[in-house]
Scaffold this active site. Structure first.
Site, PDB file in Angstrom:
ATOM      1  N   GLN A 236       0.826  -1.201   0.000  1.00  0.00           N
ATOM      2  CA  GLN A 236       0.000   0.000   0.000  1.00  0.00           C
ATOM      3  C   GLN A 236       0.866   1.259   0.000  1.00  0.00           C
ATOM      4  OE1 GLN A 236      -3.287  -2.060   2.874  1.00  0.00           O
ATOM      5  NE2 GLN A 236      -3.669   0.093   2.523  1.00  0.00           N
ATOM      6  N   ARG A 383      -9.645  -0.584   7.212  1.00  0.00           N
ATOM      7  CA  ARG A 383     -10.602   0.318   6.570  1.00  0.00           C
ATOM      8  C   ARG A 383     -10.961   1.503   7.463  1.00  0.00           C
ATOM      9  NH1 ARG A 383     -14.355  -1.292   1.717  1.00  0.00           N
ATOM     10  NH2 ARG A 383     -14.804   0.796   1.041  1.00  0.00           N
ATOM     11  N   CYS A 384      -9.926   2.131   8.005  1.00  0.00           N
ATOM     12  CA  CYS A 384     -10.160   3.357   8.767  1.00  0.00           C
ATOM     13  C   CYS A 384      -8.837   4.071   8.867  1.00  0.00           C
ATOM     14  CB  CYS A 384     -10.669   3.050  10.174  1.00  0.00           C
ATOM     15  SG  CYS A 384      -9.506   2.133  11.189  1.00  0.00           S
ATOM     16  N   GLU A 759     -13.244   5.103   3.988  1.00  0.00           N
ATOM     17  CA  GLU A 759     -13.245   4.399   5.265  1.00  0.00           C
ATOM     18  C   GLU A 759     -14.345   4.864   6.200  1.00  0.00           C
ATOM     19  OE1 GLU A 759      -8.552   3.369   5.100  1.00  0.00           O
ATOM     20  OE2 GLU A 759      -9.126   5.279   5.945  1.00  0.00           O
TER      21      GLU A 759
END
Lengths: 805, 284
Positions: A236, A383-384, A759
């Site tokens: 990522q 996902r945050c 997110e």
């Protein structure tokens, strides 16, 4: 925009810029199976690596016998810590300032830990050889509970024995990692002491895992002729990987090329640096041949990047009429065997200090203690943004508990405590400056749309019917209002391993008026190639269809810190807009020259520069691009390209209002989601269709976490949920229809007013689903029960409340 | 998830299968849809040096309805159960159950024979076949023999089938009366937390016959004769259902797993069974 002539409207629509629900350009290849993922990389002579992993959660490694494995035809090498030690690569630094064993160095600290790396000519031979490596273990006492860990005589990290100072300050115990404190504890305690009402609650946010469809992997290719290492991987943050790889291996950075090809979902799982990456590199250096390592699903779930695992205790003070006066939060954070949390350096608990949420809370304190246990390392932001789901879950549960304490409606309690529109930019008690918001408008819209009062009436009727024995289903109304904090930097606050968290965009306009832009981020499914082109289209007047977007190749893309924590649009998107503005500035000079007027006498008009007051005299961007390369313009160098490195002045603070209506079968514990309404405010909306897709995805992962997804361990440290049979990954079948909605409150500091969004739905969704379950039982005396709310735990709640009698 | 090396065979007839089984003994396994065996091989929990794929054997395919006798070939898929016109009329409980097995992709591959033969306590077909009192037809070196489904299961993954035998079909009388297959599961693709197969016939407003089996609540499927008997002769009222549930709870022996503790499973078993009986009675 009312003054747009039809002609301008048409030209504007043709750009497919901001606000256009443009179809994703990536999907042509993804939907046809033509993506190019790490496991699709196949190189001549490529070898395959596979790990021997520890079956024990805590054990001494007495011996490793490789003989039988090495004797197997096709096995090239079996690497152990002993082999990596001369290169000083048997340990590696973690993103959290700790270090982690690449291969077991004398002991193992979690089940699934990497013990030896087998390299073979064939993937199947590698797997066979793994079974032939004989490892002798001596079992040690296993600790899976952080509270027990802090009391235990057992030293988990013997390498740190005697070190009382860690990277984040003093260590209180040999299994303690750090204490991180924010806010004013004395003042907060004073407020709590003096408060009319105090609600206290402890909650466990269970350990889970991002579980992207594509697992982690890498292909390393060391070319011994030119000394260049090429590394394909599920990264990522490819540029950070290049720098880290250079620092670790001693290979000069210009001789390392890192490529993140198509990535099949990240959700935080692919931020960390894993032993597999290091081993594939070492094995390629040792063998001189390319080496591929791709983990399987069970390895992914058990060894790479867990999320959450926070034990949180809150105290919230309020007046009798519900005005919150203070908040105290303490977290015991289970970090597993190594502290490999992926957070900016100065934030060992991420942005947990956003835990005052969307509320105007004058005084607050947060303390976090990180602890070692015999569980896998990780602690990524699933996902945050960094630890924001934990923070929002905490405050949204505390609000509910306070509402119970006050015997007040939870929607009203939120309303009277929201930060008001006119308070922005708002300084929170725990140190953040919220950029913009209009919470009351969003909340009112949400409650009106779902007919909140009607729902409460229906719920009350249902409770009565239940008590009369007419139904066995209860109804829950889940509420949540969240504020995310996304888009790290700025550099002065945020870095990873010392690398400042800016991002970048480089754009080249081709002579015929099309363009290519490269950014420091990397899409894992977010649709960057679609949305970044839209930002640029509106900035430079070239259709998005004629702008190619590239990311992920460190030889070509400008340096950037990558994609996680919803930072792509806030940071790289801003860089794109700024690079576009540089292009436009030069284009303006060229246009003025071509139109034979002064620079100030031309103005940008959708896709062209026209003479002010004489719109029929213009040069399109296409004309300008051609001239930039082919016409000698005095005082202006040829070419039309720009680069921007954007250091954001602040983060962006998207927010939203969610409502979930759920029916719960008290006898079986089965929840049924009747309705889910999600209002998101992410500022300027670039591609509404992609936003909607992101919201659906984030909500689905929220549903998963709230209703059953967990990584759980038994007392021996065995992973109990290591396959997709037991690890809950929802399908279309389990997912309700989501209703999406929005308000628009632009970010005042972002060039186009955009905030992150990918997110938000996860951050807001988890407490919403959880609150719905818990709200169903409020009438029967439930105050709080921990997630995940799978069937048996819901049943247990009903059972504990006497509802089965 | 990388299996050890194995030899792969794809015989065209059952005789070829028997010959391979005789030749390789314990080292050979037949594979129908592969949904149980292949994951076990990939996990290296099943070592199968010789894998015999049954998919080319035409004789194992097909659904036959002959008068009131239904025969289902071992290689009939769950998808075919759902989409077979005659079967849905003759034994609707089959499609009702098959629709609750996993997802369409799995049902295109998963077979009746594989589901029955494997002895996996989580599979749906074994309990269902016990409810229907099916006869399981096995072919071995000595020819075929029949075993009642109610006698077939010995323990988890242990059945009456010998290593050199192949399950070739199941046969049962077309059921009459009301039916229901009720299943609670955590998600698509999961095994049952509890599942119940119920067939009830009615005469003069009372239960004439009742056959009840449950799944994944013991190491074998549980057909409870007492549970059925508790309903016979009653009007299937609340008290009768309570008695049937009590009888079934006496016969099951669930264990704790990630689906939940024993107390939960026993409670849910009772609820699911009550619902299944209610629905079957309504349809009777």
């Amino acid at each position: 925009m009312n003054d747009l002539t039809p002609d301008r409207e048409e030209r504007s629509a043709g750009l497919k810029g901001l606000g256009c629900s443009r179809k994703r350009v990536e999907d042509a290849r993804f939907t046809q199976g033509k993506g190019n993922y790490v496991d699709d990389v196949k190189l001549p002579g490529m070898l395959h690596g596979d790990f021997v992993r520890s079956p024990y959660a805590h054990a001494r490694v007495v011996s490793v016998n490789k003989d039988a494995a090495l004797a197997l035809d096709g096995v090239v090498a079996v690497l152990t810590a002993e082999d990596l030690a001369p290169l000083n690569l048997h340990w590696m630094p973690t993103l959290a300032g700790d270090k982690q064993m690449v291969l077991a160095d004398g002991k193992v600290l979690f089940q699934g830990q990497e013990v030896a790396f087998v390299v073979a000519r064939d993937r199947y031979v590698a797997a066979d050889a793994v079974e032939l490596v004989e490892v002798e273990y001596e079992e040690l006492p296993v600790i899976t509970d952080p509270f027990e860990s802090l009391k235990s005589d057992v030293v988990l990290r013997e390498d740190l024995a005697g070190q009382t100072e860690g990277p984040h300050g003093p260590r209180k115990h040999h299994n303690h990692i750090f204490t991180w404190e924010q806010g004013d504890e004395t003042a907060t305690n004073q407020v709590l002491d003096d408060a009319e009402v105090v609600a206290t609650e402890s909650m466990y946010y269970h350990r889970t895992h991002p579980c992207p469809l594509e697992t982690c992997g890498s292909v390393a290719s060391m070319d011994k002729v030119n000394g260049k290492l090429t590394l394909w991987g599920t990264f990522q943050a490819p540029h950070v990987v290049r720098t880290v790889a250079s620092l670790l291996s001693g290979i000069e950075e210009h001789n390392i090329r890192v490529i993140s090809p198509d990535i099949g979902g990240g959700f935080g799982n692919k931020v960390g640096v894993y032993p597999g990456y290091v081993c594939s590199i070492v094995a390629s250096i040792v063998t001189g041949q390319p080496v591929k390592w791709v983990e399987d699903r069970m390895e992914n779930l058990m060894s790479t990047a867990f999320a959450r695992d926070y034990w949180m205790t809150g105290k919230i003070a309020a007046t009798k009429d519900g005005k919150i006066t203070g908040l105290h939060c303490h977290v015991t954070a289970d970090h597993g065997g190594f502290d490999a949390c992926a957070d900016p350096t100065k934030f060992p608990a991420g942005f947990m200090n956003i835990c005052t949420g969307s509320y105007d809370i004058p005084v607050a304190y947060l303390g976090v203690d990180g602890v070692y246990t015999n569980k896998a390392p990780g602690g990524v932001s699933y996902r945050c943004s960094f630890r924001v789901t934990e923070a929002v879950y905490f405050i949204e549960r505390m609000i509910e508990v306070l509402a119970i304490e006050l015997d007040m409606d939870a929607a009203e309690l939120r309303r009277i405590n929201f930060i008001k529109k006119e308070q922005f930019p708002y300084q929170s008690a725990l140190g953040w400056e919220y950029d913009s918001g209009d919470y009351h408008t969003a909340w009112d819209k949400a409650l009106k749309t779902v007919d909140y009062e009607g729902l409460r009436k229906e719920q009350a009727d249902r409770v009565e019917a239940f008590k009369r024995g007419e139904t066995r289903k209860l109804m829950g109304v889940g509420l949540s209002f969240f504020t995310e904090i996304v888009g790290a930097g700025p550099v002065k606050n945020c870095d990873i391993l010392g690398m400042g968290m800016f991002d970048s965009c480089e754009i080249r306009i081709h002579p015929t008026g099309s363009a290519i832009a490269r950014l420091g981020t990397i899409s894992q499914g977010q649709g960057h190639a679609t949305t970044f082109a839209q930002i640029l289209a509106s900035e430079i007047g070239i259709s998005a269809d004629n702008i190619a977007i590239e990311e992920g190749d460190t030889d070509t893309a400008p340096y950037g810190l990558g994609t996680y924590g919803s930072r792509s649009t806030p940071v790289a998107g801003a860089a794109a807009a700024m690079a576009g503005r540089k292009i436009r500035a030069k284009a303006q000079m060229i246009a003025a020259y071509l139109l034979e007027v002064h620079d100030d006498d031309v103005e940008f008009d959708v896709d062209r520069f026209a003479v002010k007051g004489a719109p029929e005299r213009f040069k399109t961007m296409k004309d300008i691009a051609y001239a930039a390369y082919n016409q000698a313009i005095p005082g202006i160098e040829p070419g039309l390209e720009a680069v921007s490195y954007y250091d954001p002045p602040n983060m962006t603070y998207p927010f939203g209002a969610y409502v979930c209506v759920m029916d719960i079968d008290v006898d079986t514990g089965v929840p049924e989601i009747r309705r889910f309404y999600a209002l998101d405010d992410c500022g300027t909306r670039i591609n509404p269709m992609i936003i909607e897709g992101q919201v659906h995805g984030g909500l689905t992962e929220a549903l998963a976490v709230a209703l059953g997804q967990e990584i759980s361990y038994d007392k021996m440290g065995n992973v109990k949920t290591g396959t997709l049979m037991d690890f809950f990954l929802p399908t279309a079948w389990e997912v309700p229809n989501y209703e999406t909605d929005h308000t628009v409150t632009p970010s005042p500091h972002h060039p186009i007013g955009a905030k992150g969004v990918g997110e938000s739905p996860h951050v807001g969704g988890v407490p919403c689903f959880s609150n719905a379950v818990q709200d169903a039982f409020r009438a029967f005396g439930l105050r709080h029960t921990n997630m995940p709310h799978d069937h048996w735990r819901i049943w247990q709640t009903a059972n504990d409340l006497g509802l089965h009698e | 998830m990388i299996p050890a090396a194995f030899d792969y065979y794809r015989p065209k007839d059952v005789e070829g299968v028997i010959a391979l089984l005789q030749e390789h003994g314990d080292d050979a396994r037949v594979m129908a849809g592969g949904h149980s065996l292949i994951p076990m091989m990939k996990l290296r929990m099943a070592e199968v040096p010789h894998l015999i794929d049954l998919q080319d054997i035409a004789a194992l395919k097909g659904i036959t309805i002959d008068g009131d006798t239904i025969t289902i070939g071992a290689m009939v898929t769950q998808h075919e159960l759902i989409n077979h016109d005659g079967l849905s009329a003759a034994a609707p409980i089959l499609s009702e159950a098959a629709l609750q097995i996993a997802d369409p992709q799995v049902r295109y591959m998963g077979t009746v024979g594989g589901n029955i033969a494997n002895g996996d306590p989580g599979n749906d077909m074994p309990g269902l076949m016990q409810c229907l009192d099916a006869q399981i037809e096995l072919l071995g070196p000595e020819g075929t023999r029949k075993v009642a489904a109610r006698e077939y299961y010995e323990a988890a993954y242990m059945t009456d089938r010998e290593d050199d035998e192949v399950l070739i079909s199941v046969r049962f009388a077309a059921p009459t009366g009301g039916y229901s297959y009720e299943k609670q599961k955590r998600k698509i693709g999961d095994y049952a937390t509890a599942a119940a197969a119920v067939q009830i016939t009615k005469a003069e407003g009372r239960v004439a016959t009742a056959s009840i089996a449950m799944t994944n609540l013991s190491d074998v499927p549980v057909w409870s004769e007492d549970a059925g008997d508790a309903l016979v002769g009653t009007t299937c009222d609340a008290e009768a259902m309570k008695a049937a549930v009590a009888a079934m709870l006496g016969d099951i022996d669930p264990t704790e797993d990630n689906r939940g503790p024993v107390a939960f499973k026993r409670h849910v078993a009772g609820i699911i069974l009550t619902r299944a009986i209610t629905r079957a009675w309504d349809r009777a």
